[in-house]
Design an enzyme around this catalytic site. Structure first.
Site, PDB file in Angstrom:
ATOM      1  N   ASP A   3      92.988 133.820  58.825  1.00  8.99           N
ATOM      2  CA  ASP A   3      92.837 133.035  59.780  1.00  8.99           C
ATOM      3  C   ASP A   3      91.365 132.742  60.027  1.00  8.99           C
ATOM      4  O   ASP A   3      90.909 131.700  60.542  1.00  8.99           O
ATOM      5  CB  ASP A   3      93.526 133.778  61.066  1.00  8.99           C
ATOM      6  CG  ASP A   3      93.937 132.631  62.215  1.00  8.99           C
ATOM      7  OD1 ASP A   3      93.973 131.659  61.765  1.00  8.99           O
ATOM      8  OD2 ASP A   3      93.302 132.839  63.194  1.00  8.99           O
ATOM      9  N   LYS A  28      90.589 134.345  68.671  1.00  7.01           N
ATOM     10  CA  LYS A  28      90.106 132.893  68.755  1.00  7.01           C
ATOM     11  C   LYS A  28      88.925 132.963  69.593  1.00  7.01           C
ATOM     12  O   LYS A  28      87.784 132.251  69.551  1.00  7.01           O
ATOM     13  CB  LYS A  28      91.186 131.917  69.186  1.00  7.01           C
ATOM     14  CG  LYS A  28      92.067 131.668  68.203  1.00  7.01           C
ATOM     15  CD  LYS A  28      91.600 131.370  66.904  1.00  7.01           C
ATOM     16  CE  LYS A  28      92.351 131.130  65.599  1.00  7.01           C
ATOM     17  NZ  LYS A  28      93.973 131.024  65.740  1.00  7.01           N
ATOM     18  N   TYR A  34      99.901 135.747  76.240  1.00  2.02           N
ATOM     19  CA  TYR A  34     100.403 135.295  74.746  1.00  2.02           C
ATOM     20  C   TYR A  34      99.054 135.257  74.030  1.00  2.02           C
ATOM     21  O   TYR A  34      97.917 135.060  74.528  1.00  2.02           O
ATOM     22  CB  TYR A  34     100.729 133.816  74.800  1.00  2.02           C
ATOM     23  CG  TYR A  34     100.699 133.370  73.332  1.00  2.02           C
ATOM     24  CD1 TYR A  34     101.827 133.636  72.473  1.00  2.02           C
ATOM     25  CD2 TYR A  34      99.755 132.494  72.928  1.00  2.02           C
ATOM     26  CE1 TYR A  34     101.669 133.078  71.272  1.00  2.02           C
ATOM     27  CE2 TYR A  34      99.577 132.169  71.534  1.00  2.02           C
ATOM     28  CZ  TYR A  34     100.553 132.508  70.834  1.00  2.02           C
ATOM     29  OH  TYR A  34     100.513 132.009  69.457  1.00  2.02           O
ATOM     30  N   ARG A  46      98.797 129.098  72.597  1.00  2.70           N
ATOM     31  CA  ARG A  46      97.545 128.868  73.198  1.00  2.70           C
ATOM     32  C   ARG A  46      97.782 127.461  74.161  1.00  2.70           C
ATOM     33  O   ARG A  46      98.292 126.453  74.087  1.00  2.70           O
ATOM     34  CB  ARG A  46      96.674 128.354  72.262  1.00  2.70           C
ATOM     35  CG  ARG A  46      96.178 129.628  71.335  1.00  2.70           C
ATOM     36  CD  ARG A  46      94.829 129.295  70.388  1.00  2.70           C
ATOM     37  NE  ARG A  46      95.691 128.544  69.165  1.00  2.70           N
ATOM     38  CZ  ARG A  46      95.169 127.458  69.126  1.00  2.70           C
ATOM     39  NH1 ARG A  46      94.522 126.672  70.133  1.00  2.70           N
ATOM     40  NH2 ARG A  46      95.899 126.609  68.090  1.00  2.70           N
ATOM     41  N   GLY A  65      96.890 134.152  71.372  1.00  2.00           N
ATOM     42  CA  GLY A  65      95.522 133.485  71.226  1.00  2.00           C
ATOM     43  C   GLY A  65      94.825 133.225  72.740  1.00  2.00           C
ATOM     44  O   GLY A  65      93.591 133.276  72.464  1.00  2.00           O
ATOM     45  N   ARG A 107     105.808 135.114  66.675  1.00  2.00           N
ATOM     46  CA  ARG A 107     104.851 135.613  65.683  1.00  2.00           C
ATOM     47  C   ARG A 107     105.219 137.083  65.298  1.00  2.00           C
ATOM     48  O   ARG A 107     105.717 137.764  65.904  1.00  2.00           O
ATOM     49  CB  ARG A 107     103.390 135.576  66.601  1.00  2.00           C
ATOM     50  CG  ARG A 107     103.049 134.275  67.009  1.00  2.00           C
ATOM     51  CD  ARG A 107     101.901 133.838  65.829  1.00  2.00           C
ATOM     52  NE  ARG A 107     101.387 132.298  66.142  1.00  2.00           N
ATOM     53  CZ  ARG A 107     100.538 131.700  65.314  1.00  2.00           C
ATOM     54  NH1 ARG A 107      99.743 132.436  64.391  1.00  2.00           N
ATOM     55  NH2 ARG A 107     100.621 130.375  65.558  1.00  2.00           N
ATOM     56  N   HIS A 109      87.615 128.849  61.115  1.00  2.00           N
ATOM     57  CA  HIS A 109      89.025 128.956  61.042  1.00  2.00           C
ATOM     58  C   HIS A 109      89.549 128.829  59.698  1.00  2.00           C
ATOM     59  O   HIS A 109      90.141 127.874  59.226  1.00  2.00           O
ATOM     60  CB  HIS A 109      89.521 127.788  61.989  1.00  2.00           C
ATOM     61  CG  HIS A 109      91.038 128.322  62.351  1.00  2.00           C
ATOM     62  ND1 HIS A 109      91.834 127.163  62.815  1.00  2.00           N
ATOM     63  CD2 HIS A 109      91.769 129.244  62.520  1.00  2.00           C
ATOM     64  CE1 HIS A 109      92.893 127.642  63.386  1.00  2.00           C
ATOM     65  NE2 HIS A 109      93.182 129.028  62.894  1.00  2.00           N
ATOM     66  N   SER A 135      96.144 125.224  63.094  1.00  2.00           N
ATOM     67  CA  SER A 135      97.075 126.291  63.153  1.00  2.00           C
ATOM     68  C   SER A 135      98.541 125.803  62.739  1.00  2.00           C
ATOM     69  O   SER A 135      99.131 124.788  62.781  1.00  2.00           O
ATOM     70  CB  SER A 135      97.164 126.379  64.957  1.00  2.00           C
ATOM     71  OG  SER A 135      95.767 126.671  65.383  1.00  2.00           O
ATOM     72  N   CYS A 174      99.662 125.398  59.659  1.00  2.00           N
ATOM     73  CA  CYS A 174      99.591 124.498  58.666  1.00  2.00           C
ATOM     74  C   CYS A 174      99.205 125.189  57.361  1.00  2.00           C
ATOM     75  O   CYS A 174      98.881 124.584  56.344  1.00  2.00           O
ATOM     76  CB  CYS A 174      98.315 123.392  58.865  1.00  2.00           C
ATOM     77  SG  CYS A 174      98.587 122.228  60.160  1.00  2.00           S
TER      78      CYS A 174
HETATM   79  P1  GTP Z   1      98.152 129.985  62.340  1.00  2.00           P
HETATM   80  O1  GTP Z   1      98.469 131.459  62.463  1.00  2.00           O
HETATM   81  O2  GTP Z   1      98.579 129.140  63.692  1.00  2.00           O
HETATM   82  O3  GTP Z   1      96.415 129.678  62.301  1.00  2.00           O
HETATM   83  O4  GTP Z   1      98.921 129.383  61.153  1.00  2.00           O
HETATM   84  P2  GTP Z   1      98.621 129.218  59.701  1.00  2.00           P
HETATM   85  O5  GTP Z   1      97.836 128.360  59.251  1.00  2.00           O
HETATM   86  O6  GTP Z   1      98.196 130.479  59.150  1.00  2.00           O
HETATM   87  O7  GTP Z   1      99.961 128.584  59.297  1.00  2.00           O
HETATM   88  P3  GTP Z   1     101.083 129.377  58.343  1.00  2.00           P
HETATM   89  O8  GTP Z   1     100.723 129.819  57.048  1.00  2.00           O
HETATM   90  O9  GTP Z   1     101.821 130.539  59.293  1.00  2.00           O
HETATM   91  O10 GTP Z   1     102.381 128.341  58.230  1.00  2.00           O
HETATM   92  C1  GTP Z   1     102.713 127.786  59.269  1.00  2.00           C
HETATM   93  C2  GTP Z   1     104.145 126.954  58.663  1.00  2.00           C
HETATM   94  O11 GTP Z   1     104.251 125.911  57.837  1.00  2.00           O
HETATM   95  C3  GTP Z   1     105.229 127.584  58.381  1.00  2.00           C
HETATM   96  O12 GTP Z   1     106.398 127.500  59.034  1.00  2.00           O
HETATM   97  C4  GTP Z   1     105.309 127.725  56.867  1.00  2.00           C
HETATM   98  O13 GTP Z   1     106.620 127.778  56.481  1.00  2.00           O
HETATM   99  C5  GTP Z   1     104.751 126.277  56.447  1.00  2.00           C
HETATM  100  N1  GTP Z   1     104.080 126.175  55.388  1.00  2.00           N
HETATM  101  C6  GTP Z   1     103.021 126.759  54.917  1.00  2.00           C
HETATM  102  N2  GTP Z   1     102.728 126.526  53.759  1.00  2.00           N
HETATM  103  C7  GTP Z   1     103.291 125.356  53.373  1.00  2.00           C
HETATM  104  C8  GTP Z   1     103.599 124.616  52.156  1.00  2.00           C
HETATM  105  O14 GTP Z   1     102.727 124.902  51.342  1.00  2.00           O
HETATM  106  N3  GTP Z   1     104.429 123.681  52.384  1.00  2.00           N
HETATM  107  C9  GTP Z   1     105.021 123.427  53.400  1.00  2.00           C
HETATM  108  N4  GTP Z   1     105.895 122.212  53.294  1.00  2.00           N
HETATM  109  N5  GTP Z   1     105.144 124.123  54.439  1.00  2.00           N
HETATM  110  C10 GTP Z   1     104.161 125.112  54.532  1.00  2.00           C
HETATM  111  C1  SPV Z   2      96.268 129.761  65.814  1.00  2.00           C
HETATM  112  O1  SPV Z   2      96.673 129.174  66.794  1.00  2.00           O
HETATM  113  O2  SPV Z   2      95.366 129.075  64.892  1.00  2.00           O
HETATM  114  C2  SPV Z   2      96.594 131.296  65.508  1.00  2.00           C
HETATM  115  C3  SPV Z   2      97.372 131.754  66.647  1.00  2.00           C
HETATM  116  O3  SPV Z   2      96.157 131.818  64.651  1.00  2.00           O
HETATM  117  S1  SPV Z   2      96.503 132.238  68.169  1.00  2.00           S
HETATM  118  O4  SPV Z   2      96.137 133.595  68.058  1.00  2.00           O
HETATM  119  O5  SPV Z   2      97.478 132.168  69.090  1.00  2.00           O
HETATM  120  O6  SPV Z   2      95.362 131.262  68.202  1.00  2.00           O
HETATM  121 MN    MN Z   3      94.994 130.201  63.536  1.00  2.00          MN
END
Ligand code: GTP
Ligand code: SPV
Ligand code: MN
Length: 585
Positions: free
Chosen positions: A276, A205, A196, A69, A198, A369, A225, A247, A249
């Site tokens: 999400d 979003k 891309y 994004r 988002g 992704r 979110h 994002s 996290c």
């Molecule tokens: P968006 O799709 O961007 O909104 O991201 P999201 O909030 O769904 O994050 P996602 O669950 O895909 O995790 C993103 C990164 O954080 C990955 O590389 C995971 O491995 C890492 N991660 C997720 N949960 C944990 C956790 O509990 N501990 C640690 N250390 N890393 C984590």
């Molecule tokens: C984020 O960035 O929080 C996502 C991926 O979930 S995107 O759809 O690119 O916003």
């Molecule tokens: Mn997201």
């Protein structure tokens, strides 16, 4: 396919502007989608993967300068600048229409304009909302067909009704002319020069957060979110929580976690409702009910593996589109950093170059992704399609903080919870272009996604709390505290259920806590460490509230709050004063 005159007129207008060779309506049929896949395979836009190992799966590579994004090129185009607020980029609607109009002018020449009718939320539900996306990208069509409910039944439901108008063109994919503009007062989104996720899957979003947050404020509900998950205890009772993390996290990971063995043996289960986005309303019973408007997961690939998130991995084993991952040429499958310890010997990286693990560069982009259908998820909730959603026991905020924020703490009240959400800070990630690892304030994980003035958004949260006395309890978590070597102390992933367990206990009135200047923190003994390689002293360390760090934090909050002027609710000023008083005690 429709008699909706406003829709037909708008399409004529956009056709006259973008000048496509032809217009194709997406009816949602498998036959049409398959014909589009064949066409995109011919041009190399998508690559078909091994049908035995990954049935119905495809790989796509974006342009190298178009991988995340673009927050600095994302605008809220409200009539008054003040309505966009201090945290959004603003452009006057007339200026934006003119500027982007020039970029859209003839941008679809030699291309097809696809008309995608889509529903955010189950088709026909009174809480769902309909959008139409016009795009010149087959990749967008195929992704939208996974992420949303698409097709003729959406048009039938729409009838003569109102819809969100989304216009997208890849145009020339020029970075310097990339714009993602939202016109909340016109129910309109214009996105140009990107391909891309988002930036271009306009249901996500752009609509389900930026436009929907604006609609929610006017109509008395919330677009957040947030992931949504259900935790089933051994007695078979399911409690639902929603959690807002910025994002990349950990939302997808928490949303479909597998309980640690000690919990599994006792009979605990976790059900994923969404990973999400949550649309939240006050239900007839006075509780807050959350539903997931999406139909798929657009998840971060790197780090997803059989141990960290087996359910996400399983979700990607069929009917999935992978973007910017490694192409494993040994067996025509995909790979990414953190998938396993066996990187392919014969492979192509996300840029399309020959790649091996010794290349010295990452094979998959850090923001690569997968787009996977929700129905693939082994733990998808039976309530996933329930138009009413699920009732929330808790709302959880969280971010990536190496220090300061403890593993978990609980707000004293709804207002205090809103304060906690409003002061969230987190290290930036690869999900947006720009520096990674810089701590920034990201209130409610909505900094890049709020369609109006963030101060008014805080007020809306306060106001929602006045609508009912059956509010969920509010918590904050931080899985990312590090030791002196920079290693994460808390094991995270499935073990996060141990924290959720305490949270549910607090909601039920069965778990203990101690009061600190920032809120209620568990006693170390209150978190179940059975089967974990973590000492109670390590746990004490990450539950600690450091007065020095929090005094610094309070200064930062003052600075941050100053941006909002008289849009900042008095309740939040009072909460900040209380925090400072507590720290001085
Ligand atoms: P968006 O799709 O961007 O909104 O991201 P999201 O909030 O769904 O994050 P996602 O669950 O895909 O995790 C993103 C990164 O954080 C990955 O590389 C995971 O491995 C890492 N991660 C997720 N949960 C944990 C956790 O509990 N501990 C640690 N250390 N890393 C984590
Ligand atoms: C984020 O960035 O929080 C996502 C991926 O979930 S995107 O759809 O690119 O916003
Ligand atoms: Mn997201």
């Amino acid at each position: 396919m429709t008699k909706n005159q406003a829709l037909l007129n708008w399409i004529e207008e956009m056709k006259a502007l973008t000048k496509p060779d032809q217009v194709v309506w997406i009816d949602g049929s498998e036959a049409q989608l398959d014909a589009l896949r064949q066409e995109a395979m011919k041009t190399g836009e998508i690559i078909k993967l091994n049908e035995e190992l990954l049935p119905g799966c495809y790989l796509h590579r974006t342009a190298e300068n178009d991988v995340a994004r673009v927050e600095h090129r994302t605008f809220i185009c409200s009539r008054r600048e003040e309505d966009a607020g201090p945290t959004n980029n603003w452009m006057a609607p007339a200026e934006a229409y003119e500027k982007l109009g020039k970029l859209f002018d003839g941008s679809m020449q030699g291309r097809t304009m696809y008309v995608i009718p889509y529903s955010m939320g189950p088709v026909g539900s009174p809480f769902s909302k309909i959008g139409i996306e016009l795009t010149d990208s087959i990749y967008v069509v195929l992704n939208m067909a996974i992420m949303t409910r698409v097709g003729q039944h959406v048009l039938d439901t729409l009838g003569d009704g109102d819809f969100v108008k989304g216009l997208h063109s890849k145009a020339k994919l020029e970075e310097e002319n990339r714009y993602i503009c939202h016109f909340p007062e016109d129910n309109t989104i214009w996105s140009v020069n990107s391909g891309y996720g988002g930036n271009v899957l306009l249901g996500k979003k752009c609509f389900a957060l930026r436009i929907a947050s604006y609609l929610g404020r006017n109509e008395g509900w919330m677009a957040e979110h947030m992931l949504i998950l259900g935790i089933e205890n051994p007695q078979g009772e399911i409690k639902y929580v929603a959690a807002a993390f910025p994002s990349a996290c950990g939302k997808t990971n928490l949303a479909m976690l597998i309980p640690p063995e000690v919990y599994r043996n006792k009979g605990y289960k976790v059900w994923c409702v969404g990973d999400d986005i949550a649309w939240i309303r006050v239900g007839e019973d006075g509780r807050l009910w959350a539903c997931n408007p999406e139909n798929g997961f657009f998840g971060v690939a790197p780090g997803t593996n059989a141990k960290s998130n087996p359910n996400a991995l399983a979700s990607t084993r069929q009917g999935t589109i992978f973007t910017n991952v490694v192409h494993n040429l040994e067996n025509n499958t995909v790979w990414w950093e953190g998938l396993d310890k066996n990187p392919p010997k014969h492979a192509v990286d996300w840029k399309g170059n020959p790649w091996t693990a010794d290349s010295g560069v990452k094979g998959a982009h850090p923001n690569s992704r997968f787009t996977a259908p929700a129905k693939n998820c082994p733990c998808i909730s039976p309530e996933f399609e329930n138009p009413k959603g699920v009732p929330l026991s808790a709302i959880i905020f969280g971010g990536r903080r190496a220090k300061t924020a403890p593993l978990v703490y609980q707000a004293r009240s709804w207002e205090h919870g809103v304060f906690i959400g409003s002061i969230m800070a987190s290290e930036t990630t690869a999900a947006a272009t720009g520096a990674v690892g810089v701590v920034r304030r990201d209130p409610m994980a909505m900094l890049p996604f709020c369609g109006y003035h963030m101060g008014d958004y805080f007020q809306h949260w306060i106001d929602m709390g006045k609508k009912t006395d059956k509010l969920p309890k509010i918590f904050n978590v931080n899985w990312f505290r590090t030791d002196d070597e920079g290693n994460f102390i808390w094991p995270g992933f499935g073990d996060n259920l141990r924290v959720l367990d305490w949270i549910i206990g607090r909601c039920e009135g069965t778990a203990d806590a101690v009061e600190t200047p920032i809120g209620f923190v568990p006693k170390a003994e209150d978190i179940n460490l059975e089967g974990l390689n973590l000492t109670i002293d390590q746990l004490r360390g990450i539950l600690e509230v450091d007065r020095g760090l929090w005094t610094e934090e309070a200064k930062g909050i003052h600075e941050f709050y100053a941006k909002f002027g008289d849009h900042l609710p008095q309740e939040l000023r009072d909460e900040l004063a209380t925090l400072e008083k507590n720290l001085q005690k």
